[in-house]
Motif scaffolding. Structure first.
Motif, PDB file in Angstrom:
ATOM      1  N   PRO A   3       0.703  -1.336   0.049  1.00 30.10           N
ATOM      2  CA  PRO A   3      -0.031  -0.254  -0.140  1.00 30.10           C
ATOM      3  C   PRO A   3       0.899   1.219  -0.009  1.00 30.10           C
ATOM      4  O   PRO A   3       0.462   2.304  -0.636  1.00 30.10           O
ATOM      5  CB  PRO A   3      -0.905  -0.201   1.332  1.00 30.10           C
ATOM      6  CG  PRO A   3      -1.010  -1.690   1.802  1.00 30.10           C
ATOM      7  CD  PRO A   3       0.598  -1.987   0.917  1.00 30.10           C
ATOM      8  N   GLU A   6       2.119   1.838  -3.556  1.00 29.61           N
ATOM      9  CA  GLU A   6       1.086   2.478  -4.428  1.00 29.61           C
ATOM     10  C   GLU A   6       0.689   3.801  -4.179  1.00 29.61           C
ATOM     11  O   GLU A   6       0.049   4.423  -4.908  1.00 29.61           O
ATOM     12  CB  GLU A   6      -0.471   1.454  -3.979  1.00 29.61           C
ATOM     13  CG  GLU A   6      -0.146   0.013  -4.813  1.00 29.61           C
ATOM     14  CD  GLU A   6      -1.355  -0.952  -4.160  1.00 29.61           C
ATOM     15  OE1 GLU A   6      -2.164  -0.438  -3.274  1.00 29.61           O
ATOM     16  OE2 GLU A   6      -1.384  -2.319  -4.567  1.00 29.61           O
ATOM     17  N   LYS A   7       1.162   4.456  -2.752  1.00 31.68           N
ATOM     18  CA  LYS A   7       0.989   5.896  -2.725  1.00 31.68           C
ATOM     19  C   LYS A   7       1.909   6.600  -3.294  1.00 31.68           C
ATOM     20  O   LYS A   7       2.114   7.848  -3.109  1.00 31.68           O
ATOM     21  CB  LYS A   7       0.690   6.001  -1.252  1.00 31.68           C
ATOM     22  CG  LYS A   7      -0.591   5.348  -0.677  1.00 31.68           C
ATOM     23  CD  LYS A   7      -0.785   5.563   0.879  1.00 31.68           C
ATOM     24  CE  LYS A   7      -2.070   4.903   1.488  1.00 31.68           C
ATOM     25  NZ  LYS A   7      -3.238   5.589   0.706  1.00 31.68           N
ATOM     26  N   THR A 328       6.865  11.248   5.540  1.00 27.53           N
ATOM     27  CA  THR A 328       6.201   9.992   5.028  1.00 27.53           C
ATOM     28  C   THR A 328       6.842   8.778   6.129  1.00 27.53           C
ATOM     29  O   THR A 328       6.452   7.742   6.113  1.00 27.53           O
ATOM     30  CB  THR A 328       6.935   9.625   3.793  1.00 27.53           C
ATOM     31  OG1 THR A 328       8.337   9.918   3.511  1.00 27.53           O
ATOM     32  CG2 THR A 328       6.412  10.546   2.761  1.00 27.53           C
ATOM     33  N   TYR A 331       4.339   7.933   8.510  1.00 25.72           N
ATOM     34  CA  TYR A 331       3.202   7.031   7.771  1.00 25.72           C
ATOM     35  C   TYR A 331       3.846   5.490   7.689  1.00 25.72           C
ATOM     36  O   TYR A 331       2.911   4.765   7.987  1.00 25.72           O
ATOM     37  CB  TYR A 331       2.979   7.550   6.350  1.00 25.72           C
ATOM     38  CG  TYR A 331       1.581   7.165   5.857  1.00 25.72           C
ATOM     39  CD1 TYR A 331       0.444   7.824   6.325  1.00 25.72           C
ATOM     40  CD2 TYR A 331       1.634   6.277   4.861  1.00 25.72           C
ATOM     41  CE1 TYR A 331      -0.856   7.453   5.794  1.00 25.72           C
ATOM     42  CE2 TYR A 331       0.607   5.823   4.233  1.00 25.72           C
ATOM     43  CZ  TYR A 331      -0.707   6.250   4.722  1.00 25.72           C
ATOM     44  OH  TYR A 331      -1.894   5.649   4.187  1.00 25.72           O
TER      45      TYR A 331
END
Length: 421
Positions: A3, A6-7, A328, A331
């Motif tokens: 995921p 994909e971001k 990031t 995250y």
């Protein structure tokens, strides 16, 4: 990591963030662990029992766990050892009896019975043990040829020479004082013949044949002998010692037990019994798993609560740590912490519980500071897992997280795959 990719987050940032999260997770798990003393046998039995309780032989954990603990303690120094060589623990399987008949032996057990074709001895005290890797049988030609003898006098001469050849070999063995002979299995020709067994029986030498090549090192270390490759090198200095070598009857066959070895503590043998082949193989695998778990304790002397507690604690603490970061990286660490909750979620699912409710309750308890809160599978709730004596070596958790993270980081380094035919 998928995921995150994909971001549009670069793989290098994900890899670095996962490495940071892994180090933090290991530190959090070690912080919630407690030290253990290897002289505390009762605590070690709890660890071994936790490993065995998930196996087919869980009903016999009370028998197998103390055996595994005692086996490990006999081959290490609890104060100074930092590792365990599991090759010093031999697990010998024999069909017949029950798992409750499993025992720990300071010595050797051979599942094959003593050879007494010619009425040889089956019990020898003050044994001097020789292990040979050559054949006690007549020599053959170096190339595949046949020798045709048509004269009866020459045939009689061949038989006499063969008899003399075998007798000289047996006398050479007996002259060294050897009274127990172990013969390694041969794939080229018969390791022994009826004639050689006859002579050895007359010389009162107990013979055990079909010794596997893989067992030679363990046998030599246990009784102090050296493998002998030729009759010329068969000397007294290469013999091992034992107080008693005896054939014993079991419910369905016989075994040979070697007891009173000269250096007890170097090796031990776990003699496993079971009523059928499936249970026997499961007991073997389960005991090995328990020994591996105990080895982790020796390497890192920390105990961690089980039942999904360390993953839940590491997940909670990493979430808090991610809030202190920016960009990031925060995250990515957050995603890492969420991935750790898969373990308690799966545990709850496998136990037939409501995974969402259980994991939510588990998360709340760890947020309240209950670091030992885990999933109690038997009661179907979340509680203090230490009260159930469910404890696991810290190294098991930290190694799993480290290896999984390393695997992901290695995959992230792959730019592209070229398919070739």
């Amino acid at each position: 990591a998928q995921p995150l990719l994909e971001k549009g987050i670069p793989p290098t940032i994900i890899s670095d963030a996962f490495l940071t999260a892994e180090k933090k997770a290991e530190a959090y798990i070690e912080a919630m662990s407690r030290p253990i003393d290897l002289t505390d046998r009762a605590e070690l039995i709890k660890v071994a029992s936790t490993s065995l309780n998930s196996k087919v032989v869980s009903a016999n954990a009370a028998v197998l766990a103390p055996i595994a603990v005692d086996a490990m303690l006999r081959i290490i120094d609890p104060l100074t050892s930092t590792n365990v060589d599991l090759r010093d623990v031999a697990i010998v399987k024999k069909l017949g009896g029950t798992i409750d008949d499993t025992e720990l032996i300071d010595g050797l057990v051979f599942t094959q019975k003593a050879v007494k074709v010619a009425g040889g001895p089956t019990r020898v005290a003050n044994a001097k043990i020789g292990l040979i890797q050559f054949c006690l049988s007549p020599p053959k030609t170096d190339i595949d040829q046949s020798v045709v003898v048509s004269d009866y006098t020459q045939m009689d001469r061949i038989l006499k020479e063969e008899r003399k050849y075998m007798l000289d070999m047996c006398k050479q063995i007996s002259k060294t004082g050897c009274n127990v002979l172990l013969v390694q299995k041969s794939i080229l020709r018969d390791a022994v013949t009826d004639l050689s067994l006859h002579f050895l029986a007359k010389l009162k030498i107990l013979v055990v044949t079909d010794i596997e090549r893989d067992d030679v090192e363990f046998i030599c270390k246990t009784v102090g002998c050296h493998p002998i490759a030729s009759i010329e090198s068969f000397v007294a200095d290469k013999l091992g010692r034992a107080d008693l070598v005896a054939e014993e009857a079991t419910p369905d066959s016989k075994i040979v037990r070697v007891s009173g070895v000269p250096n007890p503590g170097k090796t031990v043998t776990i003699f496993v019994r079971a009523s059928n082949r499936m249970v026997l193989d499961e007991a073997d695998r389960s005991i090995h798993d328990a020994l591996c778990v105990l080895r982790c304790i020796v390497k890192k002397r920390l105990l961690t609560p089980g039942g999904g507690a360390p993953e839940a604690e590491a997940s909670f603490q990493l979430s808090r740590f991610a809030n202190s970061l920016g960009g990031t990286e925060a995250y990515c660490v957050k995603q890492f912490s969420q991935a750790l909750e898969v373990v308690p979620y799966t545990l709850a699912e496998n136990a037939g519980l409501s995974a969402i409710n259980i994991v939510t309750e588990l998360r709340n308890k760890h947020a309240a500071g209950e670091t030992s809160a885990g999933i109690n599978v038997r009661k179907g709730c979340v509680g203090d897992i230490l009260e159930e004596d469910v404890v696991v070596p810290c190294l098991v958790y930290t190694s799993a997280i480290a290896l999984a993270t390393e695997c992901v980081r290695m995959i992230l380094k792959i730019d592209d795959i070229v398919v070739t035919r």
